[in-house]
Motif scaffolding. Structure first.
Motif, mmCIF file in Angstrom:
data_model
loop_
_atom_site.group_PDB
_atom_site.id
_atom_site.type_symbol
_atom_site.label_atom_id
_atom_site.label_comp_id
_atom_site.label_asym_id
_atom_site.label_seq_id
_atom_site.Cartn_x
_atom_site.Cartn_y
_atom_site.Cartn_z
ATOM 1 N N ARG A 1 58.865 36.020 3.668
ATOM 2 C CA ARG A 1 59.049 36.917 4.560
ATOM 3 C C ARG A 1 57.799 37.740 5.076
ATOM 4 O O ARG A 1 57.850 38.634 6.123
ATOM 5 C CB ARG A 1 59.987 37.851 3.938
ATOM 6 C CG ARG A 1 60.678 39.306 4.862
ATOM 7 C CD ARG A 1 61.932 39.897 4.387
ATOM 8 N NE ARG A 1 61.767 41.310 4.363
ATOM 9 C CZ ARG A 1 62.068 41.933 5.272
ATOM 10 N NH1 ARG A 1 62.681 41.453 6.463
ATOM 11 N NH2 ARG A 1 62.131 43.315 5.362
ATOM 12 N N ALA A 2 56.726 37.673 4.184
ATOM 13 C CA ALA A 2 55.618 38.229 4.575
ATOM 14 C C ALA A 2 54.998 38.007 6.061
ATOM 15 O O ALA A 2 54.504 38.805 6.923
ATOM 16 C CB ALA A 2 54.334 37.744 3.494
ATOM 17 N N LEU A 3 55.095 36.547 6.406
ATOM 18 C CA LEU A 3 54.692 36.379 7.657
ATOM 19 C C LEU A 3 55.665 36.998 8.907
ATOM 20 O O LEU A 3 55.035 37.431 9.823
ATOM 21 C CB LEU A 3 54.828 34.763 7.932
ATOM 22 C CG LEU A 3 53.577 33.995 7.344
ATOM 23 C CD1 LEU A 3 53.911 32.460 7.252
ATOM 24 C CD2 LEU A 3 52.320 34.347 7.715
ATOM 25 N N ASP A 4 56.957 36.940 8.635
ATOM 26 C CA ASP A 4 57.795 37.826 9.565
ATOM 27 C C ASP A 4 57.209 39.308 9.605
ATOM 28 O O ASP A 4 57.388 39.615 10.634
ATOM 29 C CB ASP A 4 59.282 37.651 9.051
ATOM 30 C CG ASP A 4 59.812 36.288 9.086
ATOM 31 O OD1 ASP A 4 59.140 35.326 9.611
ATOM 32 O OD2 ASP A 4 60.702 35.970 8.057
ATOM 33 N N LEU A 5 56.847 39.868 8.498
ATOM 34 C CA LEU A 5 56.607 41.487 8.583
ATOM 35 C C LEU A 5 55.179 41.463 9.333
ATOM 36 O O LEU A 5 55.072 42.351 10.096
ATOM 37 C CB LEU A 5 56.605 41.854 7.412
ATOM 38 C CG LEU A 5 57.730 42.668 6.780
ATOM 39 C CD1 LEU A 5 58.113 43.852 7.716
ATOM 40 C CD2 LEU A 5 59.131 41.686 6.884
ATOM 41 N N ALA B 1 56.148 41.264 12.986
ATOM 42 C CA ALA B 1 56.734 42.378 13.158
ATOM 43 C C ALA B 1 55.941 43.670 13.663
ATOM 44 O O ALA B 1 56.107 44.500 14.447
ATOM 45 C CB ALA B 1 57.717 42.954 12.352
ATOM 46 N N VAL B 2 54.391 43.803 12.582
ATOM 47 C CA VAL B 2 54.041 44.927 13.182
ATOM 48 C C VAL B 2 52.462 44.779 13.962
ATOM 49 O O VAL B 2 51.573 45.136 14.074
ATOM 50 C CB VAL B 2 53.142 45.455 11.716
ATOM 51 C CG1 VAL B 2 54.203 45.839 10.886
ATOM 52 C CG2 VAL B 2 52.406 44.431 10.830
ATOM 53 N N GLY B 3 52.642 43.419 14.784
ATOM 54 C CA GLY B 3 51.605 42.794 15.658
ATOM 55 C C GLY B 3 50.422 42.371 15.124
ATOM 56 O O GLY B 3 49.413 42.159 15.677
ATOM 57 N N LEU B 4 50.559 41.887 14.039
ATOM 58 C CA LEU B 4 49.638 40.888 13.316
ATOM 59 C C LEU B 4 50.028 39.463 13.111
ATOM 60 O O LEU B 4 49.304 38.858 12.257
ATOM 61 C CB LEU B 4 49.182 41.633 12.146
ATOM 62 C CG LEU B 4 48.534 43.053 12.472
ATOM 63 C CD1 LEU B 4 48.123 43.682 10.796
ATOM 64 C CD2 LEU B 4 47.212 42.918 12.964
ATOM 65 N N GLY B 5 50.799 39.006 13.872
ATOM 66 C CA GLY B 5 51.118 37.558 13.755
ATOM 67 C C GLY B 5 49.962 36.391 13.944
ATOM 68 O O GLY B 5 48.988 36.901 14.975
ATOM 69 N N GLY B 6 49.927 35.613 13.382
ATOM 70 C CA GLY B 6 48.695 34.657 13.407
ATOM 71 C C GLY B 6 47.467 35.311 12.736
ATOM 72 O O GLY B 6 46.416 34.397 12.686
ATOM 73 N N ARG B 7 47.420 36.196 12.140
ATOM 74 C CA ARG B 7 46.202 36.591 11.331
ATOM 75 C C ARG B 7 46.216 36.740 9.885
ATOM 76 O O ARG B 7 45.712 37.578 9.211
ATOM 77 C CB ARG B 7 46.106 38.245 12.182
ATOM 78 C CG ARG B 7 45.725 38.166 13.396
ATOM 79 C CD ARG B 7 44.953 39.324 13.926
ATOM 80 N NE ARG B 7 43.909 39.543 13.070
ATOM 81 C CZ ARG B 7 43.007 40.709 13.378
ATOM 82 N NH1 ARG B 7 43.458 41.678 14.368
ATOM 83 N NH2 ARG B 7 41.708 40.876 12.839
#
Length: 226
Positions: free
Chosen positions: A124-128, A131-137
């Motif tokens: 779930r960490a990647l999903d969160l 969700a806070v705009g830091l996908g891919g990082r």
């Protein structure tokens, strides 16, 4: 407070909570209040009135002079150190003003930490982060982030394990207005979806407006805002 079934305890209950510092400087005196599951409350008040102290007492990070804090029906003061630590890991989510993001861990490792401490799969960490705009990082390190981005990591970490109670100290203080609005929308959605309760200390009326109700902390106690 909202209505609930009689056999469901409040997510948080403070009974007669008092705290003084130094030469009798009273910050909190016989404070009584409760939050139901799914309730999101903003606490406002002047600087130095005891808002952060209140969060620390609720979390068991500081000790009250008198009174009692119950989380999900369990009194923190009745627990030994190990049991209190387990309760914090399982039932509490924290958003600190100073982030407390661990510099030697990647972003996804920071967010996944509560899951790992609770022996839960970290997926779930990647999903969160997304969700806070830091996908891919997720593989970035905290040193590569701005203050606002670090705050978003801290918020994702606080929500990732679906805690019973979330304590947030100025969670939007380092965010621009648009990002603050997006993060508070996520915050509120997660609270409602998981039946959690949340206390957000803030100086921002815009942030407070996202809560179900506003409480004002002053030397006279805690009372409903207008």
């Amino acid at each position: 407070m909202t209505l609930r079934d009689n056999d469901v305890p409040p997510a948080l209950e403070c009974r007669g909570l008092s705290k003084a510092y130094g030469a009798g400087r009273v910050l909190l005196a016989s404070l009584d209040f409760a939050l139901d599951p799914g309730e999101f409350v903003a606490v406002m008040g002047d600087s130095g009135v005891g808002k952060s102290t209140l969060l620390n007492l609720i979390a068991g990070l500081d000790t009250a002079d008198s009174g009692e804090v119950l989380i999900d029906g369990t009194s923190i003061s009745s627990l030994d150190d190990d049991a209190a630590t387990r309760l914090r890991r399982q039932k509490l989510g924290f958003v600190f003003q100073a982030f407390h993001v661990l510099p030697h861990l990647t972003l996804v490792q920071n967010v996944a930490l509560p899951l790992l401490l609770n022996n839960t799969a970290p997926s779930r960490a990647l999903d969160l982060l997304e969700a806070v705009g830091l996908g891919g990082r997720g593989d970035d390190f905290p040193r590569q982030l701005s203050g606002g981005e670090l705050q978003r990591v801290a918020i994702a970490r606080a929500l990732v394990h679906r805690p019973t109670l979330i304590l947030a100290d100025e969670p939007t203080g380092n965010l621009d207005p648009d990002t603050a609005h997006e993060v508070l929308s996520l915050f509120r959605a997660e609270i409602k979806a998981n039946g959690a309760a949340a206390i957000m200390v803030t100086h921002s009326m815009a942030a407070a407006a996202s809560a179900d109700r506003i409480l004002i902390l002053s030397e006279h106690g805690l009372h409903a805002g207008e």
